[in-house]
Design an enzyme around this catalytic site. Structure first.
Site, mmCIF file in Angstrom:
data_model
loop_
_atom_site.group_PDB
_atom_site.id
_atom_site.type_symbol
_atom_site.label_atom_id
_atom_site.label_comp_id
_atom_site.label_asym_id
_atom_site.label_seq_id
_atom_site.Cartn_x
_atom_site.Cartn_y
_atom_site.Cartn_z
ATOM 1 N N ARG A 50 0.855 -1.181 0.000
ATOM 2 C CA ARG A 50 0.000 0.000 0.000
ATOM 3 C C ARG A 50 0.895 1.235 0.000
ATOM 4 O O ARG A 50 1.131 1.845 1.052
ATOM 5 C CB ARG A 50 -0.952 -0.044 1.195
ATOM 6 C CG ARG A 50 -2.074 -1.066 0.978
ATOM 7 C CD ARG A 50 -2.811 -1.365 2.237
ATOM 8 N NE ARG A 50 -1.912 -1.950 3.239
ATOM 9 C CZ ARG A 50 -2.227 -2.182 4.499
ATOM 10 N NH1 ARG A 50 -3.418 -1.876 4.935
ATOM 11 N NH2 ARG A 50 -1.339 -2.710 5.314
ATOM 12 N N ASP A 52 2.498 4.887 -0.301
ATOM 13 C CA ASP A 52 2.022 6.209 0.138
ATOM 14 C C ASP A 52 1.915 7.195 -1.014
ATOM 15 O O ASP A 52 2.416 6.941 -2.105
ATOM 16 C CB ASP A 52 3.023 6.783 1.151
ATOM 17 C CG ASP A 52 2.735 6.307 2.555
ATOM 18 O OD1 ASP A 52 1.571 6.021 2.863
ATOM 19 O OD2 ASP A 52 3.699 6.217 3.346
ATOM 20 N N ARG A 200 11.301 4.718 4.211
ATOM 21 C CA ARG A 200 11.606 6.147 4.228
ATOM 22 C C ARG A 200 12.212 6.574 5.566
ATOM 23 O O ARG A 200 13.046 7.482 5.616
ATOM 24 C CB ARG A 200 10.348 6.959 3.919
ATOM 25 C CG ARG A 200 9.936 6.830 2.445
ATOM 26 C CD ARG A 200 8.525 7.331 2.203
ATOM 27 N NE ARG A 200 8.356 8.689 2.674
ATOM 28 C CZ ARG A 200 7.171 9.278 2.831
ATOM 29 N NH1 ARG A 200 6.056 8.615 2.547
ATOM 30 N NH2 ARG A 200 7.100 10.515 3.270
#
Lengths: 250, 250
Positions: A50, A52, A200
């Site tokens: 999923r 971002d 990230r």
């Protein structure tokens, strides 16, 4: 109903991420609308990752059940025609019939991400929106060395978004390689699964090692703190790409 | 007045080419306006290659004369700040003082171009505007073999735009290599100088060889015809990049 596996490439720039939202354009919605134009069916597709808002994919995998039996190539070409017509930045690389027990998300046994840093004084012109621009010179060797502390099974709470919905913060990181190619630094991360914002968050912290703000020991301490506040920085979505998903049959 | 060499990267997509035009945005204008914001001078810069609308550059070279003596790094950083502020897709990679006899266009002794073809069924999502999409499978080996007929000194009238302003259609082509990397075909062309649209005309004709419409002998015959009508097709600007300019001092 026949199940189809759909492999996707997309430019995450124009999208509020993979997952459908009420009022914002998403990749899931773009594909579901193309499927509706193909078969008239209102479907809900499931993706392996999923991603971002702003995160790209060269190899996202999704699955969908359709009433009719189609040839894979027909599904691919028809969806691409509808996606192009709608001006979407999404392409179907492959579509294929799979068995009913294939689940793009839950059958996945490995996920691979690439993170690209443009490490030069000049801002990116051709790479705008596709890399993280870090003008200060980074020591990729030091970043790679420190990254090895994160390998293996750990509590990754430090590198997990406060919004993460996973029941456990424990993950096993299989690979975190940092290499320099001219002005670009590439970070490759592999694991069975990742927490929300994990790549990230790790990249943002590695950047601190690269610019000398942190030592390798500081990175290790941040992991061991198992506290979100210990995270260095969350790198922007621009440089992140989902580049592969592994399944047992592969 | 001190002369500066300016190395540039740009995304050609939003621009009507390098050269200034009355009513359309161009790369030359974007850089000249950034220089005006830096020094208050209205200048005319000269580029090594007058790239067409939509053509990209990773290494364009230009020169400009300024009244003041600046540090090269200051010019680079200041121009980049002004270009970013103006939302331009242009970046200054380097700026350096050079001698008064350096001329970005007339001192150049070699120019290097890259042409990228995305050769797969799925349209480009991440590479949109940055490659030529050719869904039919091309034989890169046959393209490379045929390309070698174009090497050397020839009358390239066949591969020259009707608008070309060069006094002679004679050019010497030093390199024309075609290689496949997965789904992508890369064509690399080098010469002291090229005619207007020459690379795109050669690539469009090579594509005919790749998809079987032409034999290598047909390509040779097209060259020997020395007639624009013999050109196969002009490839779109999207896939073309100016990737290097050589100067004697280099």
């Amino acid at each position: 109903m026949p199940r189809y596996r759909i492999d996707l490439e997309y430019d995450g720039g124009p999208y509020a991420g993979w997952q459908r939202q009420a009022d914002l354009p998403t990749v899931q919605q773009a594909v579901e609308e193309a499927i509706f134009r193909l078969s008239g069916e209102t479907v809900s597709i499931r993706g392996a990752g999923r991603t971002d808002a702003g995160v790209h994919a060269t190899a996202q995998v999704a699955h969908v059940d359709l009433v009719r039996e189609w040839r894979g190539d027909t599904v691919r070409d028809a969806l691409n025609a509808h996606l192009r017509k709608a001006g979407e930045r999404v392409a179907v690389l492959k579509a294929a019939r799979v068995s009913a027990d294939f689940d793009a998300r839950f059958s996945a046994v490995g996920r691979h991400y690439l993170y690209r840093i443009s490490n030069r004084r000049a801002p990116p012109a051709l790479g705008k929106g596709k890399v993280w621009w870090v003008p200060k010179t980074l020591d990729a060797g030091a970043m790679h060395e420190a990254a090895q502390f994160l390998l293996g099974r750990h509590d990754f709470t430090t590198f997990r978004s406060a919004q993460c919905q996973a029941s456990s913060p424990i993950r096993t990181l299989d690979r975190l390689d940092v290499t320099r190619l001219g002005d670009e630094i590439e970070i490759r991360a592999s694991a069975r699964s990742f927490l929300h914002n994990q790549v990230r968050s790790m990249v943002g912290s590695l950047k601190r090692v690269g610019d000398g703000a942190w030592s390798a020991a500081d990175l290790k301490a941040a992991l061991e703190a198992a506290a979100r506040a210990a995270c260095g920085q969350v790198a922007p979505p621009d440089g992140l790409y989902l580049i592969g998903v592994d399944y047992p049959a592969d």
